[in-house]
Motif scaffolding. Structure first.
Motif, PDB file in Angstrom:
ATOM      1  N   VAL A  28     -44.791 -33.477  54.732  1.00 29.95           N
ATOM      2  CA  VAL A  28     -44.027 -32.507  53.934  1.00 29.95           C
ATOM      3  C   VAL A  28     -42.756 -32.170  54.705  1.00 29.95           C
ATOM      4  CG1 VAL A  28     -44.033 -30.188  52.948  1.00 29.95           C
ATOM      5  CG2 VAL A  28     -46.085 -31.609  52.814  1.00 29.95           C
ATOM      6  N   ARG A  29     -41.620 -32.638  54.169  1.00 32.88           N
ATOM      7  CA  ARG A  29     -40.349 -32.468  54.879  1.00 32.88           C
ATOM      8  C   ARG A  29     -39.267 -31.801  54.052  1.00 32.88           C
ATOM      9  NH1 ARG A  29     -40.097 -38.011  58.408  1.00 32.88           N
ATOM     10  NH2 ARG A  29     -42.096 -37.640  59.387  1.00 32.88           N
ATOM     11  N   THR A  30     -39.452 -31.753  52.723  1.00 36.14           N
ATOM     12  CA  THR A  30     -38.436 -31.166  51.848  1.00 36.14           C
ATOM     13  C   THR A  30     -39.070 -30.117  50.941  1.00 36.14           C
ATOM     14  OG1 THR A  30     -38.752 -32.734  50.038  1.00 36.14           O
ATOM     15  CG2 THR A  30     -37.182 -33.374  51.778  1.00 36.14           C
ATOM     16  N   VAL A  31     -38.220 -29.363  50.256  1.00 36.36           N
ATOM     17  CA  VAL A  31     -38.722 -28.374  49.300  1.00 36.36           C
ATOM     18  C   VAL A  31     -39.511 -29.063  48.191  1.00 36.36           C
ATOM     19  CG1 VAL A  31     -38.034 -26.580  47.671  1.00 36.36           C
ATOM     20  CG2 VAL A  31     -36.831 -26.813  49.808  1.00 36.36           C
ATOM     21  N   GLY A  32     -39.036 -30.219  47.742  1.00 36.28           N
ATOM     22  CA  GLY A  32     -39.762 -30.978  46.727  1.00 36.28           C
ATOM     23  C   GLY A  32     -41.130 -31.411  47.217  1.00 36.28           C
TER      24      GLY A  32
END
Length: 85
Positions: A28-32
């Motif tokens: 998990v690296r982005t808001v999406g």
């Protein structure tokens, strides 16, 4: 990575919570990514955070697109679009 989640308006009502702290997986690296990860929690989460549903997302009080990076200690918020007149 630990982040603070905030949920507002109808999103808060549907999920039954207004905030929580979570440790997200390395992938998990982005808001999406956060949105997709949360949607896997169960049917209500999946429906409320579905990709096709119009939602605003913010990182540290700034509205951002889904590809915005998240980092340790940041606040990620989800809320419905606001209309006015």
């Amino acid at each position: 990575m630990q982040i603070e989640l905030r949920f507002f308006a109808s999103v808060r009502e549907q999920l039954g919570t207004s905030q929580e702290q979570v440790v997200v997986p390395e992938a998990v690296r982005t808001v999406g990514d956060v949105r997709r990860w949360l949607a896997q929690r169960g049917p209500v989460w999946g429906e409320t955070l579905a990709e096709g549903r119009a939602l605003r997302m913010a990182v540290n009080h700034q509205i951002v697109p889904a590809d915005t990076a998240v980092h340790d200690g940041c606040e990620v918020a989800f809320f419905p679009p606001v209309t006015g007149g």
